[in-house]
Motif scaffolding. Structure first.
Motif, PDB file in Angstrom:
ATOM      1  N   ASN A  55       6.864  -1.579   8.110  1.00 33.23           N
ATOM      2  CA  ASN A  55       6.720   0.165   7.944  1.00 33.23           C
ATOM      3  C   ASN A  55       7.686   0.356   6.765  1.00 33.23           C
ATOM      4  O   ASN A  55       7.527   1.554   6.195  1.00 33.23           O
ATOM      5  CB  ASN A  55       6.619   0.586   9.157  1.00 33.23           C
ATOM      6  N   TYR A  56       8.751   0.013   6.811  1.00 35.02           N
ATOM      7  CA  TYR A  56      10.064   0.577   6.107  1.00 35.02           C
ATOM      8  C   TYR A  56      10.200   0.075   4.825  1.00 35.02           C
ATOM      9  O   TYR A  56      10.478   0.626   3.692  1.00 35.02           O
ATOM     10  CB  TYR A  56      11.149   0.186   6.817  1.00 35.02           C
ATOM     11  N   PHE A  57      10.000  -1.393   4.585  1.00 32.94           N
ATOM     12  CA  PHE A  57       9.955  -1.946   3.194  1.00 32.94           C
ATOM     13  C   PHE A  57       8.931  -1.481   2.367  1.00 32.94           C
ATOM     14  O   PHE A  57       7.845  -1.296   2.513  1.00 32.94           O
ATOM     15  CB  PHE A  57      10.074  -3.361   3.341  1.00 32.94           C
ATOM     16  N   ALA A  58       9.398  -1.536   0.809  1.00 34.95           N
ATOM     17  CA  ALA A  58       8.431  -1.449  -0.320  1.00 34.95           C
ATOM     18  C   ALA A  58       7.678  -2.738  -0.250  1.00 34.95           C
ATOM     19  O   ALA A  58       8.081  -3.817   0.224  1.00 34.95           O
ATOM     20  CB  ALA A  58       9.201  -1.278  -1.556  1.00 34.95           C
ATOM     21  N   PRO A  59       6.420  -3.014  -0.947  1.00 34.28           N
ATOM     22  CA  PRO A  59       5.567  -3.975  -0.825  1.00 34.28           C
ATOM     23  C   PRO A  59       6.410  -5.641  -1.262  1.00 34.28           C
ATOM     24  O   PRO A  59       6.033  -6.623  -0.604  1.00 34.28           O
ATOM     25  CB  PRO A  59       4.434  -3.781  -1.737  1.00 34.28           C
ATOM     26  N   PHE A  60       7.239  -5.490  -2.180  1.00 30.02           N
ATOM     27  CA  PHE A  60       7.809  -6.632  -2.717  1.00 30.02           C
ATOM     28  C   PHE A  60       8.846  -7.000  -1.521  1.00 30.02           C
ATOM     29  O   PHE A  60       8.915  -8.373  -1.158  1.00 30.02           O
ATOM     30  CB  PHE A  60       8.783  -6.524  -4.017  1.00 30.02           C
ATOM     31  N   ARG A  61       9.633  -6.415  -0.902  1.00 28.98           N
ATOM     32  CA  ARG A  61      10.407  -6.676   0.100  1.00 28.98           C
ATOM     33  C   ARG A  61       9.481  -7.165   1.258  1.00 28.98           C
ATOM     34  O   ARG A  61       9.950  -8.068   2.290  1.00 28.98           O
ATOM     35  CB  ARG A  61      11.408  -5.438   0.533  1.00 28.98           C
ATOM     36  N   ARG A  62       8.420  -6.618   1.501  1.00 27.79           N
ATOM     37  CA  ARG A  62       7.510  -7.194   2.639  1.00 27.79           C
ATOM     38  C   ARG A  62       7.303  -8.514   2.660  1.00 27.79           C
ATOM     39  O   ARG A  62       7.447  -9.322   3.420  1.00 27.79           O
ATOM     40  CB  ARG A  62       6.449  -6.145   2.732  1.00 27.79           C
ATOM     41  N   ALA A  63       7.032  -8.902   1.146  1.00 29.13           N
ATOM     42  CA  ALA A  63       6.665 -10.190   1.031  1.00 29.13           C
ATOM     43  C   ALA A  63       7.852 -11.265   1.357  1.00 29.13           C
ATOM     44  O   ALA A  63       7.819 -12.192   1.952  1.00 29.13           O
ATOM     45  CB  ALA A  63       6.061 -10.658  -0.359  1.00 29.13           C
ATOM     46  N   ILE A  64       8.984 -10.793   0.822  1.00 28.62           N
ATOM     47  CA  ILE A  64      10.253 -11.377   0.942  1.00 28.62           C
ATOM     48  C   ILE A  64      10.780 -11.708   2.264  1.00 28.62           C
ATOM     49  O   ILE A  64      10.985 -12.675   3.004  1.00 28.62           O
ATOM     50  CB  ILE A  64      11.391 -10.870   0.346  1.00 28.62           C
ATOM     51  N   TYR A  65      10.559 -10.814   3.178  1.00 33.67           N
ATOM     52  CA  TYR A  65      10.764 -10.681   4.469  1.00 33.67           C
ATOM     53  C   TYR A  65       9.807 -11.641   5.320  1.00 33.67           C
ATOM     54  O   TYR A  65      10.233 -12.513   6.194  1.00 33.67           O
ATOM     55  CB  TYR A  65      10.714  -9.185   5.136  1.00 33.67           C
ATOM     56  N   LEU A  66       8.610 -11.414   5.134  1.00 36.09           N
ATOM     57  CA  LEU A  66       7.601 -12.577   5.715  1.00 36.09           C
ATOM     58  C   LEU A  66       7.838 -13.877   5.468  1.00 36.09           C
ATOM     59  O   LEU A  66       7.852 -14.688   6.245  1.00 36.09           O
ATOM     60  CB  LEU A  66       6.265 -12.034   5.456  1.00 36.09           C
ATOM     61  N   GLY A  67       8.151 -14.081   4.057  1.00 35.25           N
ATOM     62  CA  GLY A  67       8.448 -15.623   3.883  1.00 35.25           C
ATOM     63  C   GLY A  67       9.647 -16.038   4.573  1.00 35.25           C
ATOM     64  O   GLY A  67       9.796 -17.178   5.166  1.00 35.25           O
ATOM     65  N   TRP A  68      10.651 -15.241   4.670  1.00 37.36           N
ATOM     66  CA  TRP A  68      11.878 -15.637   5.053  1.00 37.36           C
ATOM     67  C   TRP A  68      11.716 -15.710   6.493  1.00 37.36           C
ATOM     68  O   TRP A  68      12.299 -16.663   7.385  1.00 37.36           O
ATOM     69  CB  TRP A  68      12.927 -14.567   4.763  1.00 37.36           C
ATOM     70  N   SER A  69      11.254 -14.817   7.146  1.00 41.20           N
ATOM     71  CA  SER A  69      11.074 -15.046   8.954  1.00 41.20           C
ATOM     72  C   SER A  69      10.052 -16.062   9.272  1.00 41.20           C
ATOM     73  O   SER A  69      10.687 -16.509  10.399  1.00 41.20           O
ATOM     74  CB  SER A  69      10.698 -13.376   9.320  1.00 41.20           C
ATOM     75  N   ILE A  70       9.184 -16.408   8.509  1.00 40.62           N
ATOM     76  CA  ILE A  70       8.404 -17.614   8.906  1.00 40.62           C
ATOM     77  C   ILE A  70       9.118 -18.886   8.481  1.00 40.62           C
ATOM     78  O   ILE A  70       8.922 -19.824   9.415  1.00 40.62           O
ATOM     79  CB  ILE A  70       6.902 -17.502   8.469  1.00 40.62           C
ATOM     80  N   LEU A  71       9.729 -18.989   7.371  1.00 44.73           N
ATOM     81  CA  LEU A  71      10.084 -20.171   6.982  1.00 44.73           C
ATOM     82  C   LEU A  71      11.460 -20.399   7.508  1.00 44.73           C
ATOM     83  O   LEU A  71      11.855 -21.675   7.983  1.00 44.73           O
ATOM     84  CB  LEU A  71      10.304 -20.421   5.492  1.00 44.73           C
ATOM     85  N   ILE A  72      12.251 -19.337   7.763  1.00 47.66           N
ATOM     86  CA  ILE A  72      13.550 -19.592   8.296  1.00 47.66           C
ATOM     87  C   ILE A  72      14.161 -18.950   9.529  1.00 47.66           C
ATOM     88  O   ILE A  72      14.142 -19.535  10.442  1.00 47.66           O
ATOM     89  CB  ILE A  72      14.676 -19.265   7.208  1.00 47.66           C
ATOM     90  N   GLY A  73      14.096 -17.705   9.582  1.00 46.30           N
ATOM     91  CA  GLY A  73      14.147 -17.078  10.686  1.00 46.30           C
ATOM     92  C   GLY A  73      15.912 -17.079  11.149  1.00 46.30           C
ATOM     93  O   GLY A  73      16.672 -17.492  10.602  1.00 46.30           O
ATOM     94  N   THR A  74      15.781 -16.704  12.565  1.00 44.30           N
ATOM     95  CA  THR A  74      17.347 -16.661  13.052  1.00 44.30           C
ATOM     96  C   THR A  74      17.034 -17.568  14.371  1.00 44.30           C
ATOM     97  O   THR A  74      16.131 -18.084  14.546  1.00 44.30           O
ATOM     98  CB  THR A  74      17.701 -15.429  13.611  1.00 44.30           C
ATOM     99  N   ARG A  75      18.431 -17.820  14.807  1.00 44.76           N
ATOM    100  CA  ARG A  75      18.246 -18.692  16.232  1.00 44.76           C
ATOM    101  C   ARG A  75      17.567 -17.812  17.262  1.00 44.76           C
ATOM    102  O   ARG A  75      16.935 -18.507  18.236  1.00 44.76           O
ATOM    103  CB  ARG A  75      19.682 -18.778  16.600  1.00 44.76           C
ATOM    104  N   VAL A  76      17.568 -16.529  17.376  1.00 50.69           N
ATOM    105  CA  VAL A  76      16.891 -15.911  18.298  1.00 50.69           C
ATOM    106  C   VAL A  76      15.290 -15.795  18.063  1.00 50.69           C
ATOM    107  O   VAL A  76      14.486 -15.742  18.872  1.00 50.69           O
ATOM    108  CB  VAL A  76      17.491 -14.387  18.437  1.00 50.69           C
ATOM    109  N   LYS A  77      15.000 -15.561  16.800  1.00 54.64           N
ATOM    110  CA  LYS A  77      13.620 -15.591  16.244  1.00 54.64           C
ATOM    111  C   LYS A  77      13.454 -16.541  15.053  1.00 54.64           C
ATOM    112  O   LYS A  77      13.393 -16.215  14.096  1.00 54.64           O
ATOM    113  CB  LYS A  77      13.291 -14.142  15.692  1.00 54.64           C
ATOM    114  N   PRO A  78      13.374 -17.984  15.511  1.00 53.67           N
ATOM    115  CA  PRO A  78      13.287 -18.799  14.530  1.00 53.67           C
ATOM    116  C   PRO A  78      11.973 -18.861  14.141  1.00 53.67           C
ATOM    117  O   PRO A  78      10.967 -18.752  14.364  1.00 53.67           O
ATOM    118  CB  PRO A  78      13.292 -20.352  15.625  1.00 53.67           C
ATOM    119  N   GLY A  79      12.264 -19.348  12.663  1.00 55.74           N
ATOM    120  CA  GLY A  79      11.157 -19.761  11.783  1.00 55.74           C
ATOM    121  C   GLY A  79      10.965 -21.362  11.840  1.00 55.74           C
ATOM    122  O   GLY A  79      11.799 -22.022  12.740  1.00 55.74           O
TER     123      GLY A  79
END
Length: 317
Positions: free
Chosen positions: A252-276
Motif C-alpha cells: 500500500n505504501y510503496f511505488a510500483p517499482f519498489r513493490r516488485a523489489i520488496y516482493l522479490g526480496w521477501s520471497i527469495l531472501i526474507g528474514t529469520r522471523v519471516k523467512p524466504g
C-alpha cells in the motif's frame, strides 16, 4: 496543548494498574486518560471502579469488536486532545514522558508524530543494552528493498527522524491524524501486529515528520496475549497474519517499482522471523520441521496480503 493518553486494554488489570500509576507520576499530567476496553472485561472494570487514580482524569470507551485495531480506532474517535499519546497497558511511562513529547510538538509545527524507547523487561530482566552501552544504530527505518528495521527498544545516542514509531510508545498530533485510522484489513484477533507500522507510514505519507527520541521512554513488560499470537512459541496462524499485515502495508505504501523489489526480496531472501527461500535453508539445520512450517506460513501470508491489497477494500486514508 491538550494531551490525551490512549491506553487500549484487555484482561490485564495488574498491568494496567502499573501503567496508570506511572501516569499519575508524570511531571506534565495528561489532560485526560482514555481507557478503551470491552464491556465483558470485568476484571478491568473492577480495577477502574475501585481506584480513582487521582489526580488523573480517566474516561472509558467501550469497544465491542476484538483486536487492537478496533480498540485504537475507537480511542481515536473519542479522544479530545491536540496530542494523542498511545501506550500499551503493559508499559509504564517514565515521569518526563509527556513533558518531552509535548516539547517536540511545540518546537516544530511539521512534527506529526513522536515516539521513543521502550526498555523491555523479560521476566524482570532488561532485554537489550543498558544506558551506557547505547551506540548509534538504524532505528525505525525501511530499507530500500523493504526490510523493516525496528530497534526502538535498543535506543540510540540522539533524537532522529524515522519512518516508524512503535506502538508501545508513540504519539501523534491530532491535525496530522485527521481522518486516518488504523487499517481494519489487518489480520489477527488480538495484537494485529504491524498496525503501528501501517499508521506511521500513513502519517508520513502526508508529509509529516516522525521523530524518535530515546529520552522519551517507557518501561515495557510484555504481558500475556489472549490470542494465537503467543510471545513464547511459534504459531502458524500468528506468523501468517504477521506476513499478511506487513505485505499489505508495504504494498500500500510503496511505488510500483519498489513493490516488485520488496516482493522479490521477501520471497527469495526474507528474514529469520519471516523467512524466504535463502533464510529457510539457513534455518533448516537448527529448526528442522518448524522452519518449513514457518516458511509455509510466511509464503501463505504474503500471498494473502497481496490479495487483500489488490482488493482495495477499506483502503487506509
Amino acid at each position: 496543548m491538550k494531551t490525551t493518553v490512549l491506553v487500549p486494554t484487555y484482561r490485564r488489570p495488574q498491568d494496567l494498574q502499573r501503567c496508570l500509576e506511572a501516569l499519575q507520576n508524570q511531571q506534565r499530567l495528561p489532560d485526560e486518560v482514555l481507557i478503551v476496553l470491552r464491556a465483558t472485561d470485568q476484571p478491568t472494570w473492577n480495577l477502574l471502579e475501585q481506584n480513582t487514580f487521582s489526580p488523573l482524569t480517566i474516561r472509558t470507551q467501550i469497544v465491542e469488536q476484538p483486536g487492537q485495531v478496533a480498540a485504537l480506532n475507537a480511542g481515536l474517535d473519542a479522544a479530545s486532545g491536540d496530542i494523542i499519546a498511545i501506550t500499551d497497558d503493559d508499559a509504564a511511562p517514565h515521569p518526563d514522558w509527556l513533558k518531552r513529547i509535548e516539547a517536540h510538538f511545540l518546537a516544530d509545527a511539521q512534527v506529526g508524530g513522536v515516539g521513543g524507547r521502550d526498555w523491555v523487561y523479560m521476566g524482570g530482566t532488561l532485554h537489550g543494552p543498558t544506558a551506557d552501552q547505547v551506540v548509534p544504530r538504524p532505528i525505525g527505518q525501511i530499507q530500500w528493498f523493504g526490510r523493516v528495521v525496528g530497534n526502538h527498544h535498543l535506543g540510540t545516542d540522539k533524537p532522529q527522524e524515522v519512518a516508524i514509531l512503535k506502538g508501545a510508545n508513540m504519539s501523534y498530533r491530532c491535525t496530522a491524524i485527521g481522518s486516518a485510522r488504523f487499517d481494519p484489513r489487518l489480520q489477527g484477533t488480538g495484537a494485529q501486529v504491524h498496525n503501528d507500522l501501517g499508521f506511521s507510514l500513513a502519517i508520513k505519507r502526508q508529509g509529516w515528520k516522525l521523530i524518535y527520541d530515546p529520552a522519551i521512554a517507557v518501561d515495557h513488560f510484555p504481558a500475556q496475549r489472549f490470542d494465537k499470537d503467543r510471545r513464547d512459541a511459534f504459531s502458524y496462524g500468528a506468523t501468517l497474519d504477521a506476513a499478511h499485515n506487513e505485505t499489505l502495508i508495504l504494498m500500500n505504501y510503496f511505488a510500483p517499482f519498489r513493490r516488485a523489489i520488496y516482493l522479490g526480496w521477501s520471497i527469495l531472501i526474507g528474514t529469520r522471523v519471516k523467512p524466504g527461500i535463502v533464510q529457510l535453508c539457513r534455518l533448516l539445520p537448527r529448526e528442522g520441521l518448524q522452519s518449513w512450517q514457518k516458511g509455509k506460513a510466511v509464503l501463505q501470508g504474503r500471498w494473502q496480503g497481496c490479495r487483500t491489497w489488490l482488493g482495495r477494500t477499506k483502503k487506509l486514508t
